[in-house]
Design an enzyme around this catalytic site. Structure first.
Site, mmCIF file in Angstrom:
data_model
loop_
_atom_site.group_PDB
_atom_site.id
_atom_site.type_symbol
_atom_site.label_atom_id
_atom_site.label_comp_id
_atom_site.label_asym_id
_atom_site.label_seq_id
_atom_site.Cartn_x
_atom_site.Cartn_y
_atom_site.Cartn_z
ATOM 1 C CE LYS A 36 38.389 38.568 -14.362
ATOM 2 N NZ LYS A 36 36.922 38.602 -14.360
ATOM 3 C CG ASP A 44 34.145 37.747 -11.741
ATOM 4 O OD1 ASP A 44 33.966 38.880 -11.257
ATOM 5 O OD2 ASP A 44 35.013 37.500 -12.606
HETATM 6 P P1 NAP Z 1 34.728 36.300 -22.821
HETATM 7 O O1 NAP Z 1 35.469 35.343 -21.975
HETATM 8 O O2 NAP Z 1 35.397 36.919 -24.007
HETATM 9 O O3 NAP Z 1 33.391 35.520 -23.341
HETATM 10 C C1 NAP Z 1 32.523 36.157 -24.242
HETATM 11 C C2 NAP Z 1 31.232 35.343 -24.347
HETATM 12 O O4 NAP Z 1 30.312 36.084 -25.160
HETATM 13 C C3 NAP Z 1 31.401 33.981 -25.006
HETATM 14 O O5 NAP Z 1 30.474 33.088 -24.443
HETATM 15 C C4 NAP Z 1 31.071 34.291 -26.472
HETATM 16 O O6 NAP Z 1 30.628 33.170 -27.206
HETATM 17 C C5 NAP Z 1 29.923 35.269 -26.284
HETATM 18 N N1 NAP Z 1 29.703 36.131 -27.434
HETATM 19 C C6 NAP Z 1 30.516 37.137 -27.867
HETATM 20 N N2 NAP Z 1 29.966 37.726 -28.947
HETATM 21 C C7 NAP Z 1 28.795 37.075 -29.212
HETATM 22 C C8 NAP Z 1 27.789 37.221 -30.198
HETATM 23 N N3 NAP Z 1 27.872 38.177 -31.144
HETATM 24 N N4 NAP Z 1 26.723 36.394 -30.141
HETATM 25 C C9 NAP Z 1 26.619 35.438 -29.196
HETATM 26 N N5 NAP Z 1 27.552 35.256 -28.221
HETATM 27 C C10 NAP Z 1 28.628 36.059 -28.246
HETATM 28 O O7 NAP Z 1 34.159 37.527 -21.977
HETATM 29 P P2 NAP Z 1 33.769 37.520 -20.418
HETATM 30 O O8 NAP Z 1 34.943 37.922 -19.621
HETATM 31 O O9 NAP Z 1 33.092 36.245 -20.112
HETATM 32 O O10 NAP Z 1 32.735 38.743 -20.351
HETATM 33 C C11 NAP Z 1 31.425 38.631 -20.873
HETATM 34 C C12 NAP Z 1 30.610 39.839 -20.422
HETATM 35 O O11 NAP Z 1 30.444 39.784 -18.999
HETATM 36 C C13 NAP Z 1 31.254 41.187 -20.714
HETATM 37 O O12 NAP Z 1 30.255 42.097 -21.079
HETATM 38 C C14 NAP Z 1 31.855 41.607 -19.373
HETATM 39 O O13 NAP Z 1 31.940 43.009 -19.212
HETATM 40 C C15 NAP Z 1 30.816 41.025 -18.428
HETATM 41 N N6 NAP Z 1 31.310 40.792 -17.075
HETATM 42 C C16 NAP Z 1 30.675 41.410 -16.067
HETATM 43 C C17 NAP Z 1 31.076 41.201 -14.772
HETATM 44 C C18 NAP Z 1 30.339 41.909 -13.665
HETATM 45 O O14 NAP Z 1 30.833 41.902 -12.526
HETATM 46 N N7 NAP Z 1 29.184 42.506 -13.938
HETATM 47 C C19 NAP Z 1 32.144 40.340 -14.480
HETATM 48 C C20 NAP Z 1 32.790 39.690 -15.560
HETATM 49 C C21 NAP Z 1 32.366 39.927 -16.865
HETATM 50 P P3 NAP Z 1 31.685 32.235 -27.995
HETATM 51 O O15 NAP Z 1 32.207 31.256 -26.965
HETATM 52 O O16 NAP Z 1 30.888 31.584 -29.044
HETATM 53 O O17 NAP Z 1 32.765 33.132 -28.530
#
Ligand code: NAP
Length: 288
Positions: free
Chosen positions: A65, A113
């Site tokens: 992305k 999104d």
């Molecule tokens: P990402 O860029 O890898 O970001 C992950 C986020 O989660 C960061 O803020 C990270 O914090 C935090 N995190 C990870 N492990 C953690 C823990 N053990 N404790 C506290 N915080 C933690 O991932 P993303 O693309 O944003 O996706 C995040 C979620 O959103 C996923 O589950 C994904 O499937 C979902 N999502 C859903 C949609 C939808 O349409 N429903 C769209 C996009 C994403 P740090 O910065 O400290 O690492």
């Protein structure tokens, strides 16, 4: 026939093909939606190749992305530029024949999104975003899209993240890029106090996917909240169960996924998305 698709790596378990093909069937668009998995260093060539082949539109997922938003060939719209990530490419092709106009720079990039989260909160949660106070937990890709979307729709945004500097950086970027925005950032320890007087809460971390855990203490939740969990596998997360028990309105992550797909369909075809058919297809695959 028009060809739409998804580029990502991996894309094997994507729910977008059944969701979009259900939409084409419902409105009678002659199109297919296929997945492509370019090598991680080949996304530029993949996008240019798709353009040359007359592909009408592509969704973009992990890990591409941000890379796609930075391509010279792609003109990202204002919000996608601010977020720094594109999840929908429109090749400006003729929606009937799929023939590309081939005008240089004719590939436009959007981040649906952003719209997905805002529409899910409004349409399923009944939330009024303008003038509300929203807490976004997470400052990764989803957190950025949600924070920009809510600020753009008029909410005061508070971002809480495990890595506090990412939250404060995101809040500063929101205030810089969105007119009249008010945003602040902090660590996860800010959640309790922030949620107490919030109207909207979004979990945009991956917490809750792999285990039955939540990033938000149950005691912080209350009945005046609309709570969206971006996590959609599982659909019923611990956060949403806790929120329902506290009397809050809950919105699961499949609604955000649905509305980002519906917004992409709208960009590509110019038609009203058949959200009922798309939702049925999505949930049939999620429940399976
Ligand atoms: P990402 O860029 O890898 O970001 C992950 C986020 O989660 C960061 O803020 C990270 O914090 C935090 N995190 C990870 N492990 C953690 C823990 N053990 N404790 C506290 N915080 C933690 O991932 P993303 O693309 O944003 O996706 C995040 C979620 O959103 C996923 O589950 C994904 O499937 C979902 N999502 C859903 C949609 C939808 O349409 N429903 C769209 C996009 C994403 P740090 O910065 O400290 O690492």
């Amino acid at each position: 026939m028009d060809v739409y698709g998804l580029i990502g790596n991996p894309v094997g378990h994507s729910l977008s093909p059944p969701m979009h093909e259900a939409a084409y069937d419902a409105v009678g668009v002659d199109a297919r939606y296929v997945t492509f998995e370019p090598a991680v260093d080949a996304v530029g060539a993949a996008v240019e190749g798709a353009d040359a082949l007359g592909v009408a539109g592509l969704n973009v997922t992990v890990p591409f992305k941000r890379d796609v938003a930075a391509l010279d060939a792609v003109r990202a719209d204002a919000l996608a530029s601010a977020v720094g990530a594109v999840n929908t490419l429109d090749f400006a092709g003729d929606a009937v024949t799929g023939h590309n106009t081939d005008v240089e720079g004719s590939i436009t990039g959007h981040n649906t999104d952003v719209e997905g989260a805002v529409r899910a909160l409004r349409e399923q949660g009944g939330a009024s975003i303008a003038g509300s106070t929203a807490v976004v937990v997470g400052a990764g890709g989803a957190g950025r899209a949600v924070a920009f979307g809510l600020a753009d729709a008029g909410a005061v945004v508070r971002v809480a993240n495990r890595t506090e500097s990412r939250a404060t950086d995101l809040a500063a970027a929101v205030e810089r890029e969105v007119d009249d925005a008010t945003a602040s950032g902090g660590g996860l320890d800010a959640i309790d106090a922030w949620v107490a007087d919030a109207d909207v809460l979004v979990n945009a971390t991956s917490v809750g996917m792999e285990a039955d855990v939540t990033p938000v203490p149950a005691g912080a939740l209350h009945a005046d909240l609309v709570v969206l969990d971006a996590v959609y596998a599982p659909l019923e997360t611990r956060l949403l169960r806790d929120a329902a028990a506290a009397g809050a309105t809950t919105v699961d992550g499949a609604w955000m996924l649905l509305h980002q797909g519906a917004a992409a369909f709208e960009h590509w075809t110019g038609e009203d998305p058949p959200v009922g058919a798309m939702n049925d297809a999505l949930r049939a695959h999620l429940d399976a």
